[in-house]
Design a protein around this motif. Structure first.
Motif, PDB file in Angstrom:
ATOM      1  N   GLN A  58       3.901   0.638 -11.575  1.00 58.06           N
ATOM      2  CA  GLN A  58       4.699   1.041 -10.419  1.00 58.06           C
ATOM      3  C   GLN A  58       3.760   1.558  -9.325  1.00 58.06           C
ATOM      4  O   GLN A  58       3.951   2.623  -8.772  1.00 58.06           O
ATOM      5  N   ARG A  59       2.730   0.783  -9.137  1.00 57.37           N
ATOM      6  CA  ARG A  59       1.690   1.129  -8.154  1.00 57.37           C
ATOM      7  C   ARG A  59       1.108   2.522  -8.402  1.00 57.37           C
ATOM      8  O   ARG A  59       0.967   3.339  -7.496  1.00 57.37           O
ATOM      9  N   GLY A  60       0.819   2.800  -9.667  1.00 55.71           N
ATOM     10  CA  GLY A  60       0.118   4.033  -9.982  1.00 55.71           C
ATOM     11  C   GLY A  60       0.978   5.151 -10.548  1.00 55.71           C
ATOM     12  O   GLY A  60       0.464   6.125 -11.081  1.00 55.71           O
ATOM     13  N   ALA A  61       2.288   5.028 -10.482  1.00 53.53           N
ATOM     14  CA  ALA A  61       3.159   6.103 -10.959  1.00 53.53           C
ATOM     15  C   ALA A  61       3.161   6.190 -12.490  1.00 53.53           C
ATOM     16  O   ALA A  61       3.188   7.276 -13.068  1.00 53.53           O
ATOM     17  N   PHE A  62       3.122   5.042 -13.139  1.00 51.66           N
ATOM     18  CA  PHE A  62       3.131   5.008 -14.595  1.00 51.66           C
ATOM     19  C   PHE A  62       1.722   4.711 -15.105  1.00 51.66           C
ATOM     20  O   PHE A  62       0.911   4.091 -14.403  1.00 51.66           O
ATOM     21  N   GLN A  63       1.471   5.144 -16.333  1.00 46.43           N
ATOM     22  CA  GLN A  63       0.184   4.836 -16.951  1.00 46.43           C
ATOM     23  C   GLN A  63       0.405   3.767 -18.023  1.00 46.43           C
ATOM     24  O   GLN A  63       1.069   4.014 -19.026  1.00 46.43           O
ATOM     25  N   VAL A  64      -0.127   2.588 -17.814  1.00 50.67           N
ATOM     26  CA  VAL A  64       0.080   1.485 -18.753  1.00 50.67           C
ATOM     27  C   VAL A  64      -1.056   1.444 -19.771  1.00 50.67           C
ATOM     28  O   VAL A  64      -2.220   1.327 -19.413  1.00 50.67           O
ATOM     29  N   ASP A  65      -0.704   1.594 -21.047  1.00 50.92           N
ATOM     30  CA  ASP A  65      -1.704   1.510 -22.118  1.00 50.92           C
ATOM     31  C   ASP A  65      -1.865   0.070 -22.588  1.00 50.92           C
ATOM     32  O   ASP A  65      -2.944  -0.367 -22.946  1.00 50.92           O
ATOM     33  N   SER A  66      -0.759  -0.638 -22.639  1.00 45.99           N
ATOM     34  CA  SER A  66      -0.803  -2.028 -23.068  1.00 45.99           C
ATOM     35  C   SER A  66       0.442  -2.730 -22.554  1.00 45.99           C
ATOM     36  O   SER A  66       1.372  -2.091 -22.071  1.00 45.99           O
ATOM     37  N   TYR A  67       0.430  -4.029 -22.649  1.00 46.92           N
ATOM     38  CA  TYR A  67       1.618  -4.767 -22.244  1.00 46.92           C
ATOM     39  C   TYR A  67       1.610  -6.095 -22.965  1.00 46.92           C
ATOM     40  O   TYR A  67       0.584  -6.504 -23.521  1.00 46.92           O
ATOM     41  N   GLN A  68       2.740  -6.736 -23.024  1.00 40.14           N
ATOM     42  CA  GLN A  68       2.785  -8.045 -23.648  1.00 40.14           C
ATOM     43  C   GLN A  68       3.713  -8.969 -22.886  1.00 40.14           C
ATOM     44  O   GLN A  68       4.697  -8.543 -22.287  1.00 40.14           O
ATOM     45  N   VAL A  69       3.352 -10.229 -22.910  1.00 40.05           N
ATOM     46  CA  VAL A  69       4.164 -11.261 -22.270  1.00 40.05           C
ATOM     47  C   VAL A  69       4.494 -12.284 -23.347  1.00 40.05           C
ATOM     48  O   VAL A  69       3.591 -12.829 -23.987  1.00 40.05           O
ATOM     49  N   GLU A  70       5.781 -12.479 -23.573  1.00 42.53           N
ATOM     50  CA  GLU A  70       6.218 -13.420 -24.607  1.00 42.53           C
ATOM     51  C   GLU A  70       7.146 -14.459 -23.997  1.00 42.53           C
ATOM     52  O   GLU A  70       8.139 -14.102 -23.348  1.00 42.53           O
ATOM     53  N   PHE A  71       6.818 -15.720 -24.235  1.00 45.76           N
ATOM     54  CA  PHE A  71       7.683 -16.805 -23.793  1.00 45.76           C
ATOM     55  C   PHE A  71       8.407 -17.373 -25.010  1.00 45.76           C
ATOM     56  O   PHE A  71       7.842 -17.420 -26.105  1.00 45.76           O
ATOM     57  N   TYR A  72       9.641 -17.824 -24.801  1.00 46.66           N
ATOM     58  CA  TYR A  72      10.424 -18.421 -25.876  1.00 46.66           C
ATOM     59  C   TYR A  72      10.940 -19.773 -25.423  1.00 46.66           C
ATOM     60  O   TYR A  72      11.343 -19.926 -24.269  1.00 46.66           O
ATOM     61  N   GLY A  73      10.929 -20.729 -26.328  1.00 48.79           N
ATOM     62  CA  GLY A  73      11.426 -22.050 -25.968  1.00 48.79           C
ATOM     63  C   GLY A  73      10.983 -23.090 -26.972  1.00 48.79           C
ATOM     64  O   GLY A  73      10.917 -22.806 -28.163  1.00 48.79           O
ATOM     65  N   LEU A  74      10.699 -24.282 -26.482  1.00 48.61           N
ATOM     66  CA  LEU A  74      10.285 -25.369 -27.351  1.00 48.61           C
ATOM     67  C   LEU A  74       8.873 -25.803 -26.992  1.00 48.61           C
ATOM     68  O   LEU A  74       8.573 -26.049 -25.821  1.00 48.61           O
ATOM     69  N   CYS A  75       8.043 -25.927 -28.011  1.00 49.22           N
ATOM     70  CA  CYS A  75       6.666 -26.347 -27.763  1.00 49.22           C
ATOM     71  C   CYS A  75       6.632 -27.858 -27.521  1.00 49.22           C
ATOM     72  O   CYS A  75       7.642 -28.552 -27.668  1.00 49.22           O
ATOM     73  N   ALA A  76       5.466 -28.369 -27.157  1.00 47.39           N
ATOM     74  CA  ALA A  76       5.316 -29.779 -26.796  1.00 47.39           C
ATOM     75  C   ALA A  76       5.839 -30.709 -27.899  1.00 47.39           C
ATOM     76  O   ALA A  76       6.547 -31.672 -27.631  1.00 47.39           O
TER      77      ALA A  76
ATOM     78  N   VAL B 284      10.293 -23.569 -21.494  1.00 45.66           N
ATOM     79  CA  VAL B 284      10.546 -22.128 -21.610  1.00 45.66           C
ATOM     80  C   VAL B 284      12.023 -21.831 -21.377  1.00 45.66           C
ATOM     81  O   VAL B 284      12.577 -22.145 -20.333  1.00 45.66           O
ATOM     82  N   ASP B 285      12.679 -21.251 -22.384  1.00 49.09           N
ATOM     83  CA  ASP B 285      14.084 -20.866 -22.243  1.00 49.09           C
ATOM     84  C   ASP B 285      14.206 -19.458 -21.689  1.00 49.09           C
ATOM     85  O   ASP B 285      15.118 -19.152 -20.938  1.00 49.09           O
ATOM     86  N   SER B 286      13.313 -18.600 -22.120  1.00 51.40           N
ATOM     87  CA  SER B 286      13.333 -17.218 -21.648  1.00 51.40           C
ATOM     88  C   SER B 286      11.958 -16.610 -21.869  1.00 51.40           C
ATOM     89  O   SER B 286      11.125 -17.198 -22.551  1.00 51.40           O
ATOM     90  N   TYR B 287      11.762 -15.472 -21.276  1.00 48.47           N
ATOM     91  CA  TYR B 287      10.496 -14.786 -21.502  1.00 48.47           C
ATOM     92  C   TYR B 287      10.713 -13.315 -21.260  1.00 48.47           C
ATOM     93  O   TYR B 287      11.721 -12.914 -20.653  1.00 48.47           O
ATOM     94  N   GLN B 288       9.805 -12.501 -21.749  1.00 48.25           N
ATOM     95  CA  GLN B 288       9.927 -11.076 -21.487  1.00 48.25           C
ATOM     96  C   GLN B 288       8.560 -10.467 -21.234  1.00 48.25           C
ATOM     97  O   GLN B 288       7.568 -10.918 -21.790  1.00 48.25           O
ATOM     98  N   VAL B 289       8.556  -9.467 -20.395  1.00 55.35           N
ATOM     99  CA  VAL B 289       7.337  -8.728 -20.100  1.00 55.35           C
ATOM    100  C   VAL B 289       7.615  -7.265 -20.412  1.00 55.35           C
ATOM    101  O   VAL B 289       8.573  -6.696 -19.885  1.00 55.35           O
ATOM    102  N   GLU B 290       6.836  -6.710 -21.314  1.00 56.10           N
ATOM    103  CA  GLU B 290       7.033  -5.316 -21.712  1.00 56.10           C
ATOM    104  C   GLU B 290       5.741  -4.541 -21.498  1.00 56.10           C
ATOM    105  O   GLU B 290       4.679  -4.940 -21.997  1.00 56.10           O
ATOM    106  N   PHE B 291       5.860  -3.434 -20.800  1.00 56.16           N
ATOM    107  CA  PHE B 291       4.721  -2.543 -20.612  1.00 56.16           C
ATOM    108  C   PHE B 291       4.918  -1.309 -21.486  1.00 56.16           C
ATOM    109  O   PHE B 291       6.044  -0.854 -21.677  1.00 56.16           O
ATOM    110  N   TYR B 292       3.805  -0.763 -21.990  1.00 55.53           N
ATOM    111  CA  TYR B 292       3.872   0.443 -22.814  1.00 55.53           C
ATOM    112  C   TYR B 292       2.910   1.479 -22.251  1.00 55.53           C
ATOM    113  O   TYR B 292       1.801   1.136 -21.832  1.00 55.53           O
ATOM    114  N   GLY B 293       3.318   2.716 -22.255  1.00 51.29           N
ATOM    115  CA  GLY B 293       2.442   3.769 -21.753  1.00 51.29           C
ATOM    116  C   GLY B 293       3.214   5.041 -21.486  1.00 51.29           C
ATOM    117  O   GLY B 293       4.146   5.364 -22.221  1.00 51.29           O
TER     118      GLY B 293
END
Lengths: 137, 137
Positions: A115-133, B121-130
């Motif tokens: 949030q432009r510096g308001a929060f401290q991010v330790d880690s994050y993850q991005v997960e996509f769901y769907g069908l592979c090639a 891609v059907d859906s995706y999510q972005v999660e931050f932790y901190g």
DNA sequence: ATAAATGCAAATGCTTTGCATTGCC
DNA sequence: GGCAATGCAAAGCATTTGCATTTAT
């Protein structure tokens, strides 16, 4: 990150290098984002008397040392991976395979996360769901 | 998305509008990313004999209709939210609060997710932790 | 030698399920 | 009235824990 790095780190911490632990680390390198159950199944081929508790304990230990990561997205059971450099995941809902994706965009993404510096991010993850090639007909 | 949209959609599907279901939908609007347990706790104030099964069944139904989303990230127990427009989350490890973040960058992110068209891609999510603004000292 | 790790089994916690009863349409 | 939804209890899973035994150091 390779096996030696992990083994050395465990030594530094004064942790015992049991054959079970070494095997679990090796399996994390061999298998693609395995679950604890998957690791256990592979383990008992070499260590018929291995227990699930050991698998879970070891994974927890690796996680706490920052050597492995737990992926909680999707399934009821967690998947695990060696803590390699930052990357994202694509989860195929047909075959269940998890693919590593290159993480570019980290900086603009983190700007949102902090949030432009308001929060401290330790880690994050991005997960996509769907069908592979392969699975998309 | 508002309550009426959800109620109408349930009618369309021929599903019954029980007071329990309506209450669960209302609680999803009132509470911030509640767990099933949190919803249940709030529910039994109005419906002392309500059961956890009803909460889980209703949440599953809402999910299947695309009206609610289950957030599996982090905790052992899932959190739920009304399926609003695309957004991301910040999870505070101190207070446990989950904050909604605006999702910009969707397009370049999806380009990575689809592997430039190879994956669907059907859906995706972005999660931050901190730590959120309040909890970071 | 000794303290940590293992294996086993029981326990826990979240979620699902079976089934008799209730109540919405 | 009929059938879907509820409430209750039991069952299911993934994961954790307790403890006696084994074992790496």
């Amino acid at each position: 990150m390779n096996k030696d790095t992990i083994v050395n780190r465990m030594k530094e911490e004064g942790l015992r290098l049991t054959p079970q632990r070494v095997q679990i680390v090796e399996l994390l390198f061999e298998l693609s984002h395995p679950t604890a159950e998957r690791i256990y199944a592979a383990m008992i081929e070499k260590f018929p008397y291995a227990s699930q508790a050991t698998v879970y304990n070891t994974l927890k230990m690796l996680k706490e040392l920052g050597l492995a990561r737990e992926l909680s997205a999707g399934d009821k059971s967690s998947h695990y991976e060696i803590a390699e450099s930052e990357h994202w995941h694509f989860n195929c809902r047909a075959c269940g395979e998890i693919f590593d994706l290159e993480a570019n965009l980290s900086e603009p993404l983190l700007a949102v996360g902090t949030q432009r510096g308001a929060f401290q991010v330790d880690s994050y993850q991005v997960e996509f769901y769907g069908l592979c090639a392969k699975c998309r007909v």
